[in-house]
Design an enzyme around this catalytic site. Structure first.
Site, mmCIF file in Angstrom:
data_model
loop_
_atom_site.group_PDB
_atom_site.id
_atom_site.type_symbol
_atom_site.label_atom_id
_atom_site.label_comp_id
_atom_site.label_asym_id
_atom_site.label_seq_id
_atom_site.Cartn_x
_atom_site.Cartn_y
_atom_site.Cartn_z
ATOM 1 N N VAL A 98 0.866 -1.176 0.000
ATOM 2 C CA VAL A 98 0.000 0.000 0.000
ATOM 3 C C VAL A 98 0.900 1.222 0.000
ATOM 4 C CG1 VAL A 98 -1.852 1.226 1.183
ATOM 5 C CG2 VAL A 98 -1.720 -1.277 1.339
ATOM 6 N N CYS A 99 0.608 2.157 -0.891
ATOM 7 C CA CYS A 99 1.340 3.415 -0.944
ATOM 8 C C CYS A 99 2.844 3.139 -1.114
ATOM 9 C CB CYS A 99 1.025 4.223 0.310
ATOM 10 S SG CYS A 99 1.469 5.966 0.237
ATOM 11 N N THR A 100 3.696 3.762 -0.288
ATOM 12 C CA THR A 100 5.138 3.592 -0.454
ATOM 13 C C THR A 100 5.659 2.273 0.108
ATOM 14 O OG1 THR A 100 5.471 4.893 1.570
ATOM 15 C CG2 THR A 100 5.640 6.056 -0.536
ATOM 16 N N THR A 140 2.744 3.206 -6.976
ATOM 17 C CA THR A 140 2.867 3.683 -5.606
ATOM 18 C C THR A 140 2.212 5.053 -5.552
ATOM 19 O OG1 THR A 140 4.407 4.059 -3.764
ATOM 20 C CG2 THR A 140 5.142 4.756 -5.951
#
Length: 328
Positions: free
Chosen positions: A105-107, A125
């Site tokens: 998730v995300c970074t 990302t």
């Protein structure tokens, strides 16, 4: 049906919503017997509580060393992924390939990339880190636009709430659409946005114009997608010449008036196809396309799928007890 274990990795500086979003989705899923469909647990390197980027403290269930073998391993993002965390990267490198599904998730994608688990794969990302991810890891095919990307058993998602979309997609894959829809309604979110949807809506992708007449035109477009939205008409609303309007609009919003209109109309059509039972022809008129063929061309260009197929995949009819569409 045996429970699938979902293990979420915790570390100092983790983004709290990257953790709690997927946890709420998986934790809300029930199996055929009415019991929890997933065993959801968390683990940090040493089993110690971690402080999130917003200041919340999360208490893990396990150390990573004694955590149960996961069916789905979730690596969230946050400021804790920016510095090198060799022990965390080493653990993910060793244990990530053993999971049936590897999710970021995300970074969190940065951790997977440092572990070498995204080499030769498509990934995404948070939009603010896509360029850096591509520069630092040239073996990764970074796709900056989608809200999530699936490549084999590896799935990466964009910033924060995109983790909810990806988790709902995984629940739908495991347990069916009805279960995913029940969770989405409980959380008061869309059933799920398709992975190829852009990270930004038209309103977010475009900068807000500084001059009031142009801001008013942006709002007008959003509220009247079925109107005549040609440059001449929009320029008249802004009380500018067409040439001056077109130049000023692009300079202040970062996109041409035509591109902005296209994005607004596609988004409006998507919502009508997802949340209502209106026919494709009616939707095309309501969104300013005029004909179903014009809307079909717009959908193929923007989403890679025609409207009828999009509705088949993402329409979420509500039961009689829920007469109104669920929106975000």
């Amino acid at each position: 049906m045996a429970q699938r274990t979902v293990l979420v990795v915790l570390f100092e500086g983790v983004q709290s919503l990257d953790v709690t979003g997927p946890v709420e989705v998986f934790g809300g899923a029930t199996g055929p017997d009415g019991g929890p469909a997933y065993r959801v647990c968390t683990a940090s390197l040493d089993g110690a509580p971690v402080r999130t980027s917003s200041g919340l403290t999360l208490v893990p269930d396990h150390t990573l060393a004694d955590a149960p073998a996961p069916h789905t391993l979730v690596v969230p993002g946050g400021i804790g992924t920016r510095p090198e965390v060799p022990r965390l990267v080493d653990w993910v490198r060793a244990h990530g390939p053993r999971a049936r599904r590897l999710v970021s998730v995300c970074t969190g994608a940065v951790v997977l990339a440092r572990a070498g688990l995204l080499d030769g794969r498509r990934a995404t990302t948070h939009w603010a880190y896509c360029d850096k991810l591509a520069r630092d890891h040239p073996a990764v095919e970074v796709q900056p636009d989608p809200i999530y990307v699936r490549d084999g058993h590896v799935a990466t998602s964009a910033g924060v709430t995109a983790g909810i979309d990806l988790a709902l997609a995984l629940v739908e894959e495991d347990l069916g659409r009805a279960t995913a829809l029940t969770i989405a309604r409980h959380l008061v979110v869309f059933l799920r946005r398709p992975g190829n949807q852009a990270q930004f809506s038209a309103q977010l992708a475009a900068q807000t114009a500084s001059r009031e007449p142009l801001r008013e035109v942006q709002q007008w477009i959003t509220e009247h997608p079925d109107d005549d939205l040609g440059v001449e008409k929009l320029a008249a609303r802004a009380r500018l010449s067409p040439r001056h309007f077109a130049r000023a609009f692009q300079a202040e919003t970062g996109m041409t008036p035509g591109k902005y209109v296209d994005r607004v109309r596609v988004e409006h059509a998507r919502r009508l196809l997802e949340d209502t039972s209106r026919g494709v022809e009616e939707v095309s008129r309501a969104c300013g396309y005029g004909t179903p063929e014009a809307m079909r061309r717009a959908f193929l260009k923007a989403l890679g799928t025609p409207p009828a197929e999009y509705r088949r995949r993402f329409h979420a009819p509500l039961p009689a007890s829920h007469p109104h569409p669920v929106t975000l």
